[in-house]
Design an enzyme around this catalytic site. Structure first.
Site, PDB file in Angstrom:
ATOM      1  N   TYR A 163       0.868  -1.177   0.000  1.00 40.27           N
ATOM      2  CA  TYR A 163       0.000   0.000   0.000  1.00 40.27           C
ATOM      3  C   TYR A 163       0.904   1.227   0.000  1.00 40.27           C
ATOM      4  O   TYR A 163       1.482   1.605   1.005  1.00 40.27           O
ATOM      5  CB  TYR A 163      -0.897   0.025   1.228  1.00 40.27           C
ATOM      6  CG  TYR A 163      -2.011  -0.998   1.252  1.00 40.27           C
ATOM      7  CD1 TYR A 163      -2.307  -1.757   0.118  1.00 40.27           C
ATOM      8  CD2 TYR A 163      -2.758  -1.205   2.397  1.00 40.27           C
ATOM      9  CE1 TYR A 163      -3.325  -2.693   0.141  1.00 40.27           C
ATOM     10  CE2 TYR A 163      -3.788  -2.132   2.421  1.00 40.27           C
ATOM     11  CZ  TYR A 163      -4.063  -2.877   1.306  1.00 40.27           C
ATOM     12  OH  TYR A 163      -5.074  -3.806   1.333  1.00 40.27           O
ATOM     13  N   GLY A 205     -17.041   3.229  -1.865  1.00 40.72           N
ATOM     14  CA  GLY A 205     -17.773   4.488  -1.806  1.00 40.72           C
ATOM     15  C   GLY A 205     -19.149   4.463  -2.432  1.00 40.72           C
ATOM     16  O   GLY A 205     -19.943   5.390  -2.218  1.00 40.72           O
ATOM     17  N   PRO A 211     -16.106  -2.991   2.165  1.00 37.67           N
ATOM     18  CA  PRO A 211     -17.425  -3.113   2.808  1.00 37.67           C
ATOM     19  C   PRO A 211     -18.405  -2.030   2.373  1.00 37.67           C
ATOM     20  O   PRO A 211     -19.620  -2.218   2.477  1.00 37.67           O
ATOM     21  CB  PRO A 211     -17.100  -3.003   4.299  1.00 37.67           C
ATOM     22  CG  PRO A 211     -15.818  -2.228   4.348  1.00 37.67           C
ATOM     23  CD  PRO A 211     -15.046  -2.669   3.141  1.00 37.67           C
TER      24      PRO A 211
END
Length: 272
Positions: free
Chosen positions: A46, A206, A202
């Site tokens: 990341y 967005g 989850p």
């Protein structure tokens, strides 16, 4: 606790490079811990390397109850793309990178992130992590983006504590990830094995925060935001569910964590 934090959104745009405001990223991490979040999900790729460094800068020395979960099996390309990194040497390098960049002597939880490719078998990749666990570099093993068959295969070899797969109110679809098995089937398998299920994306990157439709109507009825209801639905969906929503702003983090206080009735669950 039942709501973790995903560090994927802490680096810059496209999960690449430095954040626009490192101080805000630090504030998000510190506020997450203040709010009782004690699981942070991250990966060396990341940024790459940015999310792990921000975690150290904000939280080291770590709270005694904080669990840092990492993922191995992927890497970033110069064009900001994503690619598998499942060869034994790549996995071993990834373990050492996470240990060093997170300033840990042992990684609490490591997910083997499966990305379909032909060079390495799933079993061969898993064996590398099992060997690292035996050497003391990893405490608990977990899986990500796997099928029910792969979970069963892994459980025959070694204890697995969690699966991190795509799952959300949209039905678990994403333009970025091709799930290897139906999300409901993998969740059911985790329930049978009594292990944690960490749904990534989850909030459907967005999509579920925009409002509109039955989610928006139900959120207004329950006096919460659509994002909070989408997370509360996940928590109500299964006792093994442990969402890891990400946030790059403190206000969004606080909104997400507020989902634990949303009581979702059976009628709303069925409607959604």
């Amino acid at each position: 606790r039942r709501l973790g934090f995903g560090a994927m959104r802490l680096p810059g745009k496209d999960v690449w490079g430095e954040p626009d405001d490192p101080a805000t990223a630090h504030a998000v991490l510190r506020r997450a811990v203040e709010l009782g979040v004690n699981l942070i999900d991250t990966a060396w790729y990341y940024g790459p390397h940015v999310a792990n460094r921000l975690i150290v800068e904000a939280l080291y020395p770590y709270p005694s109850d904080l669990v840092i979960a990492t993922k191995l099996g992927g890497k970033r390309l110069p064009d900001k793309g994503w690619a598998p990194a499942l060869r034994p040497a790549e996995l071993r390098d990834g373990i050492d990178t996470d240990l060093k960049s997170l300033e840990l002597e042992q990684l609490p939880v490591v997910h083997l992130r499966w990305i379909a490719q032909s060079e390495v078998s799933f079993g061969e990749a898993l064996d590398v992590l099992i060997d690292a666990q035996r050497a003391g570099k990893i405490r608990h093993l977990a899986l990500s983006n796997v099928s029910v068959a792969q979970l069963d295969e892994a459980m025959k070899k070694t204890p697995i504590v969690a699966v991190q797969n795509l799952f959300n109110l949209t039905g678990g679809h994403s333009p970025f990830i091709k799930a290897p098995d139906h999300p409901e089937a993998v969740l059911a398998a985790c329930e049978r094995h009594r292990i944690a299920f960490l749904p990534f994306f989850p909030l459907a990157t967005g999509t579920l925060t925009a409002g509109g439709g039955s989610l928006d109507a139900a959120a207004k009825r329950l006096r919460c935001s659509p994002a909070q209801l989408a997370l509360a639905w996940l928590l109500a969906r299964s006792p093994v569910m442990l969402p890891i929503p990400g946030a790059s702003k403190v206000t969004h983090l606080e909104e997400n964590v507020g989902a634990v206080h949303v009581a979702v009735d059976s009628k709303t669950i069925a409607e959604l």
